[in-house]
Design a protein around this motif. Structure first.
Motif, PDB file in Angstrom:
ATOM      1  N   GLY A   1       0.758  -1.231   0.000  1.00  0.00           N
ATOM      2  CA  GLY A   1       0.000   0.000   0.000  1.00  0.00           C
ATOM      3  C   GLY A   1       0.789   1.282   0.000  1.00  0.00           C
ATOM      4  O   GLY A   1       0.204   2.366  -0.106  1.00  0.00           O
ATOM      5  N   ARG A   2       2.117   1.220   0.084  1.00  0.00           N
ATOM      6  CA  ARG A   2       2.880   2.466   0.140  1.00  0.00           C
ATOM      7  C   ARG A   2       2.912   3.171  -1.207  1.00  0.00           C
ATOM      8  O   ARG A   2       2.710   4.389  -1.291  1.00  0.00           O
ATOM      9  CB  ARG A   2       4.306   2.202   0.616  1.00  0.00           C
ATOM     10  N   TYR A   3       3.193   2.436  -2.274  1.00  0.00           N
ATOM     11  CA  TYR A   3       3.300   3.034  -3.595  1.00  0.00           C
ATOM     12  C   TYR A   3       2.158   2.637  -4.519  1.00  0.00           C
ATOM     13  O   TYR A   3       1.867   3.345  -5.481  1.00  0.00           O
ATOM     14  CB  TYR A   3       4.632   2.648  -4.242  1.00  0.00           C
ATOM     15  N   HIS A   4       1.552   1.503  -4.256  1.00  0.00           N
ATOM     16  CA  HIS A   4       0.389   1.032  -4.992  1.00  0.00           C
ATOM     17  C   HIS A   4      -0.602   0.476  -3.981  1.00  0.00           C
ATOM     18  O   HIS A   4      -0.208  -0.027  -2.925  1.00  0.00           O
ATOM     19  CB  HIS A   4       0.777  -0.061  -5.997  1.00  0.00           C
ATOM     20  N   PRO A   5      -1.899   0.541  -4.292  1.00  0.00           N
ATOM     21  CA  PRO A   5      -2.891   0.094  -3.315  1.00  0.00           C
ATOM     22  C   PRO A   5      -2.724  -1.376  -2.956  1.00  0.00           C
ATOM     23  O   PRO A   5      -2.400  -2.211  -3.804  1.00  0.00           O
ATOM     24  CB  PRO A   5      -4.220   0.328  -4.037  1.00  0.00           C
ATOM     25  N   ALA A   6      -2.948  -1.682  -1.691  1.00  0.00           N
ATOM     26  CA  ALA A   6      -3.026  -3.072  -1.250  1.00  0.00           C
ATOM     27  C   ALA A   6      -4.340  -3.675  -1.742  1.00  0.00           C
ATOM     28  O   ALA A   6      -5.262  -2.946  -2.139  1.00  0.00           O
ATOM     29  CB  ALA A   6      -2.942  -3.135   0.272  1.00  0.00           C
ATOM     30  N   PRO A   7      -4.462  -4.982  -1.730  1.00  0.00           N
ATOM     31  CA  PRO A   7      -5.722  -5.599  -2.165  1.00  0.00           C
ATOM     32  C   PRO A   7      -6.899  -5.128  -1.313  1.00  0.00           C
ATOM     33  O   PRO A   7      -6.764  -4.877  -0.115  1.00  0.00           O
ATOM     34  CB  PRO A   7      -5.466  -7.091  -1.964  1.00  0.00           C
ATOM     35  N   ALA A   8      -8.052  -5.029  -1.950  1.00  0.00           N
ATOM     36  CA  ALA A   8      -9.272  -4.671  -1.227  1.00  0.00           C
ATOM     37  C   ALA A   8      -9.607  -5.761  -0.217  1.00  0.00           C
ATOM     38  O   ALA A   8      -9.274  -6.939  -0.419  1.00  0.00           O
ATOM     39  CB  ALA A   8     -10.423  -4.478  -2.208  1.00  0.00           C
ATOM     40  N   PRO A   9     -10.271  -5.410   0.884  1.00  0.00           N
ATOM     41  CA  PRO A   9     -10.557  -6.401   1.930  1.00  0.00           C
ATOM     42  C   PRO A   9     -11.299  -7.633   1.441  1.00  0.00           C
ATOM     43  O   PRO A   9     -11.101  -8.730   1.963  1.00  0.00           O
ATOM     44  CB  PRO A   9     -11.401  -5.598   2.929  1.00  0.00           C
ATOM     45  N   GLY A  10     -12.147  -7.481   0.437  1.00  0.00           N
ATOM     46  CA  GLY A  10     -12.916  -8.630  -0.046  1.00  0.00           C
ATOM     47  C   GLY A  10     -12.189  -9.541  -1.001  1.00  0.00           C
ATOM     48  O   GLY A  10     -12.713 -10.600  -1.382  1.00  0.00           O
ATOM     49  N   VAL A  11     -10.976  -9.161  -1.399  1.00  0.00           N
ATOM     50  CA  VAL A  11     -10.193  -9.983  -2.334  1.00  0.00           C
ATOM     51  C   VAL A  11      -9.373 -10.991  -1.533  1.00  0.00           C
ATOM     52  O   VAL A  11      -8.655 -10.615  -0.603  1.00  0.00           O
ATOM     53  CB  VAL A  11      -9.273  -9.113  -3.201  1.00  0.00           C
ATOM     54  N   SER A  12      -9.476 -12.261  -1.906  1.00  0.00           N
ATOM     55  CA  SER A  12      -8.754 -13.304  -1.170  1.00  0.00           C
ATOM     56  C   SER A  12      -7.783 -14.084  -2.037  1.00  0.00           C
ATOM     57  O   SER A  12      -7.007 -14.884  -1.519  1.00  0.00           O
ATOM     58  CB  SER A  12      -9.746 -14.288  -0.537  1.00  0.00           C
ATOM     59  N   GLU A  13      -7.796 -13.866  -3.362  1.00  0.00           N
ATOM     60  CA  GLU A  13      -6.923 -14.627  -4.252  1.00  0.00           C
ATOM     61  C   GLU A  13      -6.605 -13.801  -5.482  1.00  0.00           C
ATOM     62  O   GLU A  13      -7.421 -12.983  -5.929  1.00  0.00           O
ATOM     63  CB  GLU A  13      -7.588 -15.943  -4.657  1.00  0.00           C
ATOM     64  N   MET A  14      -5.423 -13.999  -6.033  1.00  0.00           N
ATOM     65  CA  MET A  14      -5.011 -13.353  -7.269  1.00  0.00           C
ATOM     66  C   MET A  14      -4.021 -14.247  -7.994  1.00  0.00           C
ATOM     67  O   MET A  14      -3.424 -15.154  -7.393  1.00  0.00           O
ATOM     68  CB  MET A  14      -4.392 -11.978  -6.988  1.00  0.00           C
ATOM     69  N   SER A  15      -3.833 -13.988  -9.294  1.00  0.00           N
ATOM     70  CA  SER A  15      -2.903 -14.824 -10.063  1.00  0.00           C
ATOM     71  C   SER A  15      -2.507 -14.125 -11.357  1.00  0.00           C
ATOM     72  O   SER A  15      -3.172 -13.196 -11.815  1.00  0.00           O
ATOM     73  CB  SER A  15      -3.528 -16.180 -10.395  1.00  0.00           C
ATOM     74  N   TYR A  16      -1.371 -14.575 -11.904  1.00  0.00           N
ATOM     75  CA  TYR A  16      -1.029 -14.279 -13.293  1.00  0.00           C
ATOM     76  C   TYR A  16      -0.366 -15.511 -13.871  1.00  0.00           C
ATOM     77  O   TYR A  16       0.035 -16.415 -13.135  1.00  0.00           O
ATOM     78  CB  TYR A  16      -0.163 -13.025 -13.398  1.00  0.00           C
ATOM     79  N   GLU A  17      -0.259 -15.562 -15.193  1.00  0.00           N
ATOM     80  CA  GLU A  17       0.194 -16.783 -15.854  1.00  0.00           C
ATOM     81  C   GLU A  17       1.400 -16.506 -16.742  1.00  0.00           C
ATOM     82  O   GLU A  17       1.464 -15.475 -17.428  1.00  0.00           O
ATOM     83  CB  GLU A  17      -0.941 -17.361 -16.698  1.00  0.00           C
ATOM     84  N   VAL A  18       2.355 -17.426 -16.715  1.00  0.00           N
ATOM     85  CA  VAL A  18       3.487 -17.395 -17.641  1.00  0.00           C
ATOM     86  C   VAL A  18       3.375 -18.646 -18.508  1.00  0.00           C
ATOM     87  O   VAL A  18       3.655 -19.757 -18.070  1.00  0.00           O
ATOM     88  CB  VAL A  18       4.833 -17.356 -16.893  1.00  0.00           C
ATOM     89  N   ALA A  19       2.931 -18.446 -19.739  1.00  0.00           N
ATOM     90  CA  ALA A  19       2.677 -19.575 -20.624  1.00  0.00           C
ATOM     91  C   ALA A  19       3.947 -20.079 -21.287  1.00  0.00           C
ATOM     92  O   ALA A  19       4.023 -21.254 -21.678  1.00  0.00           O
ATOM     93  CB  ALA A  19       1.656 -19.177 -21.699  1.00  0.00           C
ATOM     94  N   GLN A  20       4.943 -19.214 -21.401  1.00  0.00           N
ATOM     95  CA  GLN A  20       6.195 -19.605 -22.061  1.00  0.00           C
ATOM     96  C   GLN A  20       7.309 -18.690 -21.589  1.00  0.00           C
ATOM     97  O   GLN A  20       7.116 -17.491 -21.403  1.00  0.00           O
ATOM     98  CB  GLN A  20       6.049 -19.489 -23.583  1.00  0.00           C
TER      99      GLN A  20
END
Length: 245
Positions: free
Chosen positions: A220-239
């Protein structure tokens, strides 16, 4: 990835800091493949620890991160890098590195890296592909924050060069093709086939570093922390591949 001091300086310079950008000729023809990432391979990748984190991890609060690195293969070994909220407010998160693996792969000067990634959508997600060795040698293939939806951060932290690259094709959930030429005198970034940044500084002839692929979570210092209702996140590296002449 970002020290507090460097992050302050980096962000004060703003998104117009564009040293050495612009077309400088065609992409180099890739040489032989020296790494074709198999994230399920324990010989190629170590999960859940890195000396880029204090004491090798599992946390790095001084870098404004909420992540708590885990070895659980469900968080990284499929190429989907995940983070889930913990009861203590931190987030279990996936990280893979070639550092400490049986193969101990090192990217070298003049190598070319290509990757295809799907960007996360959740605010607070902080995905990256980057390099690290012995307290430094960091080149950020990319960093991304969904609160800046059209922006990738591309950085040579060895020589203090960076670009905030904006494009309409960069957006939460988008697939993005990345290419970095780790030139001794000039590191070159390509995004979706376009040459977007020549740093004109390079990495030096003797440069080498391990690879890190991970999903951090912003505190949260430079970018917002996750909202309280968010419990999971992801990104994908396909190659992810590395080529060498």
């Amino acid at each position: 990835m970002l020290s507090d001091l460097f992050d302050r300086l980096f962000r004060r310079r703003g998104s117009d800091s564009r040293p050495g950008t612009g077309p400088r000729g065609p992409a180099r023809t890739p040489g032989r493949v020296v790494l074709d990432a198999d994230f399920s391979s324990a010989e190629q990748w170590v999960a859940g620890r890195s000396w880029a984190y204090p004491g090798g991890g599992p946390t790095n609060p001084g870098d404004n991160k909420l992540d708590h690195l885990v070895e659980d293969p469900a968080y990284s070994r499929t190429g989907a890098f995940r983070a889930t909220r913990r009861p203590d407010g931190k987030w279990d998160a996936g990280l893979l590195t070639t550092e400490g693996s049986a193969e101990a792969f090192l990217v070298r000067a003049e190598d070319v890296l290509e990757a295809r990634v799907r960007l996360p959508v959740e605010t607070g997600a902080w995905p990256a592909i980057w390099t690290w060795l012995d307290g430094g040698q960091e080149i950020d293939v990319f960093e991304y924050h969904p609160d800046n939806p059209d922006l990738l951060e591309l950085s040579n932290r060895i020589k203090g060069r960076h670009l905030y690259y904006r494009n309409a094709a960069i957006r939460p959930g988008a697939w993005v093709d990345l290419r970095v030429e780790f030139g001794a005198r000039n590191v070159v970034w390509w995004v979706n086939g376009a040459r977007v940044f020549d740093d004109r500084r390079g990495v030096g002839r003797s440069w080498r570093a391990h690879l890190i692929v991970n999903l951090s979570v912003c505190a949260g210092r430079y970018h917002p922390a996750p909202a309280p209702g968010v419990s999971e996140m992801s990104y994908e590296v396909a190659q992810l591949r590395v080529y060498r002449d």
